[in-house]
Every structure is written in structure tokens, then in C-alpha cells.
Design an enzyme around this catalytic site. Sequence first.
Site, mmCIF file in Angstrom:
data_model
loop_
_atom_site.group_PDB
_atom_site.id
_atom_site.type_symbol
_atom_site.label_atom_id
_atom_site.label_comp_id
_atom_site.label_asym_id
_atom_site.label_seq_id
_atom_site.Cartn_x
_atom_site.Cartn_y
_atom_site.Cartn_z
ATOM 1 N N VAL A 201 -11.805 2.887 13.968
ATOM 2 C CA VAL A 201 -13.058 3.545 14.381
ATOM 3 C C VAL A 201 -14.237 2.588 14.199
ATOM 4 C CG1 VAL A 201 -14.642 5.451 13.927
ATOM 5 C CG2 VAL A 201 -12.173 5.864 13.908
ATOM 6 N N TYR B 24 0.837 -1.205 0.000
ATOM 7 C CA TYR B 24 0.000 0.000 0.000
ATOM 8 C C TYR B 24 0.877 1.262 0.000
ATOM 9 C CZ TYR B 24 -3.755 3.170 1.571
ATOM 10 O OH TYR B 24 -4.674 4.201 1.680
ATOM 11 N N ASP B 25 1.816 1.312 0.951
ATOM 12 C CA ASP B 25 2.626 2.527 1.111
ATOM 13 C C ASP B 25 3.448 2.817 -0.149
ATOM 14 O OD1 ASP B 25 1.666 1.897 3.607
ATOM 15 O OD2 ASP B 25 3.572 2.063 4.656
ATOM 16 N N GLU B 26 4.142 1.778 -0.640
ATOM 17 C CA GLU B 26 5.006 1.992 -1.809
ATOM 18 C C GLU B 26 4.170 2.148 -3.086
ATOM 19 O OE1 GLU B 26 7.906 2.861 -1.398
ATOM 20 O OE2 GLU B 26 9.034 1.623 -0.001
ATOM 21 N N ASN C 72 -14.148 -0.727 13.898
ATOM 22 C CA ASN C 72 -13.983 -1.876 14.806
ATOM 23 C C ASN C 72 -14.483 -1.542 16.211
ATOM 24 O OD1 ASN C 72 -12.935 -3.906 13.272
ATOM 25 N ND2 ASN C 72 -11.000 -4.049 14.375
ATOM 26 N N PHE C 73 -13.984 -0.448 16.781
ATOM 27 C CA PHE C 73 -14.328 -0.115 18.171
ATOM 28 C C PHE C 73 -15.838 0.133 18.307
ATOM 29 C CE2 PHE C 73 -9.948 1.660 19.769
ATOM 30 C CZ PHE C 73 -9.390 0.407 19.573
HETATM 31 P P1 NAD Z 1 -12.827 2.088 0.290
HETATM 32 O O1 NAD Z 1 -12.188 0.756 0.345
HETATM 33 O O2 NAD Z 1 -14.166 2.261 0.913
HETATM 34 O O3 NAD Z 1 -12.910 2.634 -1.204
HETATM 35 C C1 NAD Z 1 -12.055 2.221 -2.224
HETATM 36 C C2 NAD Z 1 -12.910 1.932 -3.458
HETATM 37 O O4 NAD Z 1 -12.050 1.565 -4.550
HETATM 38 C C3 NAD Z 1 -13.890 0.773 -3.248
HETATM 39 O O5 NAD Z 1 -15.172 1.136 -3.692
HETATM 40 C C4 NAD Z 1 -13.298 -0.359 -4.093
HETATM 41 O O6 NAD Z 1 -14.246 -1.271 -4.556
HETATM 42 C C5 NAD Z 1 -12.631 0.435 -5.203
HETATM 43 N N1 NAD Z 1 -11.567 -0.319 -5.872
HETATM 44 C C6 NAD Z 1 -10.584 -1.062 -5.302
HETATM 45 N N2 NAD Z 1 -9.825 -1.634 -6.254
HETATM 46 C C7 NAD Z 1 -10.337 -1.231 -7.453
HETATM 47 C C8 NAD Z 1 -9.990 -1.499 -8.806
HETATM 48 N N3 NAD Z 1 -8.958 -2.294 -9.121
HETATM 49 N N4 NAD Z 1 -10.736 -0.937 -9.785
HETATM 50 C C9 NAD Z 1 -11.801 -0.144 -9.481
HETATM 51 N N5 NAD Z 1 -12.178 0.138 -8.223
HETATM 52 C C10 NAD Z 1 -11.447 -0.400 -7.220
HETATM 53 O O7 NAD Z 1 -11.788 3.101 0.980
HETATM 54 P P2 NAD Z 1 -11.895 4.668 1.282
HETATM 55 O O8 NAD Z 1 -11.611 4.850 2.716
HETATM 56 O O9 NAD Z 1 -13.116 5.241 0.690
HETATM 57 O O10 NAD Z 1 -10.607 5.187 0.482
HETATM 58 C C11 NAD Z 1 -10.707 5.838 -0.766
HETATM 59 C C12 NAD Z 1 -9.322 6.293 -1.199
HETATM 60 O O11 NAD Z 1 -8.781 7.197 -0.241
HETATM 61 C C13 NAD Z 1 -8.313 5.150 -1.343
HETATM 62 O O12 NAD Z 1 -7.508 5.385 -2.471
HETATM 63 C C14 NAD Z 1 -7.492 5.253 -0.082
HETATM 64 O O13 NAD Z 1 -6.186 4.772 -0.279
HETATM 65 C C15 NAD Z 1 -7.518 6.749 0.193
HETATM 66 N N6 NAD Z 1 -7.306 7.042 1.623
HETATM 67 C C16 NAD Z 1 -8.306 6.833 2.551
HETATM 68 C C17 NAD Z 1 -8.057 7.113 3.892
HETATM 69 C C18 NAD Z 1 -9.121 6.937 4.953
HETATM 70 O O14 NAD Z 1 -8.822 7.145 6.118
HETATM 71 N N7 NAD Z 1 -10.348 6.587 4.648
HETATM 72 C C19 NAD Z 1 -6.799 7.575 4.302
HETATM 73 C C20 NAD Z 1 -5.817 7.742 3.331
HETATM 74 C C21 NAD Z 1 -6.077 7.492 1.994
HETATM 75 N N1 UDP Z 2 -6.123 -0.570 16.084
HETATM 76 C C1 UDP Z 2 -6.491 -1.117 17.298
HETATM 77 N N2 UDP Z 2 -7.549 -1.983 17.318
HETATM 78 C C2 UDP Z 2 -8.256 -2.312 16.211
HETATM 79 C C3 UDP Z 2 -7.887 -1.741 14.967
HETATM 80 C C4 UDP Z 2 -6.806 -0.884 14.949
HETATM 81 O O1 UDP Z 2 -5.887 -0.839 18.339
HETATM 82 O O2 UDP Z 2 -9.220 -3.093 16.328
HETATM 83 C C5 UDP Z 2 -4.991 0.384 16.042
HETATM 84 C C6 UDP Z 2 -3.935 0.049 14.993
HETATM 85 O O3 UDP Z 2 -2.960 -0.810 15.547
HETATM 86 C C7 UDP Z 2 -3.384 1.418 14.665
HETATM 87 C C8 UDP Z 2 -4.565 2.354 14.835
HETATM 88 O O4 UDP Z 2 -5.510 1.643 15.639
HETATM 89 O O5 UDP Z 2 -2.380 1.788 15.590
HETATM 90 C C9 UDP Z 2 -5.210 2.771 13.520
HETATM 91 O O6 UDP Z 2 -5.462 1.596 12.763
HETATM 92 P P1 UDP Z 2 -6.250 1.612 11.384
HETATM 93 O O7 UDP Z 2 -6.160 0.225 10.844
HETATM 94 O O8 UDP Z 2 -7.600 2.209 11.567
HETATM 95 O O9 UDP Z 2 -5.467 2.639 10.458
HETATM 96 P P2 UDP Z 2 -3.922 2.922 10.129
HETATM 97 O O10 UDP Z 2 -3.039 2.024 10.924
HETATM 98 O O11 UDP Z 2 -3.807 2.675 8.680
HETATM 99 O O12 UDP Z 2 -3.760 4.341 10.534
#
Ligand code: NAD
Ligand code: UDP
Length: 319
Positions: A193, A150-152, A195-196
Site C-alpha cells: 500500500v 518472521y513466519d516461524e 509503495n504504490f
Molecule cells: P512497525 O515496524 O511499524 O512496528 C514495529 C515496532 O517494533 C517498531 O516501532 C520497531 O522499532 C519495534 N521493534 C522492532 N524490534 C524491536 C525490539 N527488538 N525491541 C523493541 N522494539 C522493537 O510494524 P507494524 O505494522 O506497526 O506492526 C506491529 C506488529 O503487528 C508487529 O509485531 C507485526 O508483526 C504485527 N503485524 C502487523 C501487520 C500489518 O499489516 N501492519 C500484519 C500482521 C502482523
Molecule cells: N507487492 C507488489 N509490489 C510492491 C510491494 C508488494 O506487487 O511494490 C505485492 C507482494 O508481492 C505481495 C503483496 O503485494 O503479493 C503484499 O505485499 P506486502 O509486502 O505488502 O505484504 P505481505 O506479502 O506480507 O502480505
Amino acid sequence: MPNYNRSRRVAVAGGAGFLGSHLIDRLIDRGDEVVCIDNLFTGDKANIAHLRNHPRFEFIRHDVCFPLYIEADEIYNLACPASPIHYQHDPVQTTKVSVLGAINLLGLAKRLRCKIFQASTSEVYGDPVLHPQTEEYWGNVNPIGIRSCYDEGKRCAETLFFDYRRQHHLSIKVARIFNTYGPRMHPGDGRVVSNFIIQALRGEPITLYGDGSQTRSFCYYEDLIEGFLRLMDTADDIVGPINLGNPVEFTIRELAEQVIELTGSASRIVAHPRPQDDPMQRKPDIGKAQRTLDWEPKVPLRDGLIKTIAYFDALLSSG
Ligand code: NAD
Ligand code: UDP
Ligand code: UDP
């Protein structure tokens, strides 16, 4: 007859997901036509069901790893599984979605000569040694760990966006999104969020990973989407990357306690091992967004949690 006065047509890849569907609601509300492109990997038709018969809405089931030939005036790329459980389920596919998806959508934007937005992430900073994180920070990312797909992948997508700008003069907008929550989060995606809240509503133990001293800063989706729209509407020389998130930082233990209080749950907090490469702290420096977009989050965690709890409560009651 050609329609010369048609509204702006916006393509939203990942539009059936949590953030994408809320973005589409805002675009439809302001009068745009929307083409939602999604393969429904983590998204859900229920998130866009209310738009099914809307005259300015269209859904295309499509995997962005493959080329796509449509017409649009603007493109938002949100297509990528976002939660650790989902993106680690098929890590090779996660890198493909980020990289091949970006290439195809950038190719589409290049052909159409249209603006394109990338939903990047705070994960590009990895486990940061600089706190809070500014956009100038290059990050501390493990290239071979379980989060690396994901990160890379997201880092490479940013590279592609900036190279398409340098090489093909595309108009790009790159947002680095920090933890965002709210209604329509996938109930099974394991993010903290959702999950909790679900655990608290069911009276199950709250799964705290580690001692809960790790921090995150939680942004309510309404604030974030406002930031997306403002960034997309900036002049061509504003490209980002720009941090979008809420700078108010909480420990994960504080979040657990707040969810228990707001749900009135009898759930107990139970410690579990902390996942590998779990970042210890995360908080955006949003100075750039404040200066460039005149934007900052308005919804306090407590208010956002109350609305999110109501959403999950209704979802669980409906079976
Ligand atoms: P989400 O999983 O609800 O939405 C992602 C959407 O992309 C889904 O509808 C999924 O079906 C679609 N998708 C996945 N692979 C696909 C593919 N190959 N072709 C077409 N569609 C595809 O997640 P989200 O929280 O709504 O995140 C949306 C975007 O924002 C993502 O790119 C995510 O990396 C980024 N983002 C979200 C957060 C957050 O906290 N929610 C934080 C950082 C970045
Ligand atoms: N986390 C937790 N319990 C859970 C799910 C997540 O303590 O049931 C912690 C997790 O280890 C991380 C933080 O909550 O430190 C945020 O996790 P999340 O998966 O929501 O997002 P990200 O790690 O990508 O910020
Ligand atoms: N592409 C697409 N839709 C378009 C135009 C391009 O999906 O309308 C894809 C195309 O398949 C290509 C990718 O985007 O693989 C990158 O396009 P670009 O024009 O940058 O590269 P090239 O076609 O020269 O490899």
C-alpha cells in the site's frame, strides 16, 4: 504519597511503530497511562512526538530481546519488524525479537500476574491451501525460506504464549493480524500500500510483483485497533488465536489500479518478478471475531486509501 486512584498502566512494546502508536493514542484517549517500549528499529519518534509532554505517557528505549523490569497492569507485544524488507534485513535478529522478546515479555507478565496481548500474524498460515483462513487451519509454512524468520518466529511466539498459559496460568490474548494499512506506515518499508501510493504520488512506475493476480485483504488501522481493545477486554477464558482483518479481498493489480485512480497519477504499472514464497492468496475468516468480539471492519478500502494518500502526500510535500 502512594496514588491509590491511579489509572491503568499499559505497556506497549513496539509502541513507536505504525500500529503501536495508533494503539497508544486510543489508550491515552480513554484515560490509561502508557509506557511505550521500543528500540526504534523500524519505529519513529515522530509517531509519538505529540505525546512527549503528556503526563500519562512515558517512552523507554529498549530492545525486548533483553529483560525488562517495569510495573504495568497490561502488556501489548507489538515489537517486531513487520514488512518483508525490514524483517529480511537481519533475519537472525527477526527470529530473536519474536522468540526472546516473547519470553521476556511473558516473564514480565508472569511476575506482574497481568494480561498480555500478542500481535501475531496471518503469516502463521504461510501460503495457505485453505481459503479463507480460519483459526483452526495449521498453515502451510516453509521453515527454511526467506520469510521463515518472521513466519516461524511468530509461530514460536504463539507456542510460548500458549505454554505460559498452560504452565503458568497467564491470561493471554493472541490476535492474528491480516494486512493493515494507514497513516504512519513507514514510507520505506516496501509494503504494497505504501509503495504504490508513494510511487503514484511521485509519478514513478508502479512496481507490480508477478502478474498481480495474487490477493490480499486490506484493513484500515482504526478498525484493527478497535479489535485489539475489544479482545484485550474479554474474559480470561477468551485467549484466541483470533483473526483480525478485513475479509474483502482484492487482487494486487486491482489495488494498483485503485491507487492510480484515487491519486489521479500518470504512473504506469510495470511488472517485476514475484518474490520467493509470496503467498498467492490471503483473506481472513472473521466469524470468530464477529461472534466473540461483536467486531467487524467498517472502513472500505477506498475510504482508507483516500486518508492514507492524504497522509503520504503531506509527508512527501514536507520533504
Ligand atoms: P512497525 O515496524 O511499524 O512496528 C514495529 C515496532 O517494533 C517498531 O516501532 C520497531 O522499532 C519495534 N521493534 C522492532 N524490534 C524491536 C525490539 N527488538 N525491541 C523493541 N522494539 C522493537 O510494524 P507494524 O505494522 O506497526 O506492526 C506491529 C506488529 O503487528 C508487529 O509485531 C507485526 O508483526 C504485527 N503485524 C502487523 C501487520 C500489518 O499489516 N501492519 C500484519 C500482521 C502482523
Ligand atoms: N507487492 C507488489 N509490489 C510492491 C510491494 C508488494 O506487487 O511494490 C505485492 C507482494 O508481492 C505481495 C503483496 O503485494 O503479493 C503484499 O505485499 P506486502 O509486502 O505488502 O505484504 P505481505 O506479502 O506480507 O502480505
Ligand atoms: N523477565 C523480565 N522481566 C521480569 C521478569 C522476567 O524481563 O519482570 C525475563 C527474565 O529475564 C527471563 C524471562 O523473562 O529470562 C522469562 O521469565 P520466566 O520467569 O518465565 O523464566 P525464568 O526467569 O524462570 O527463566
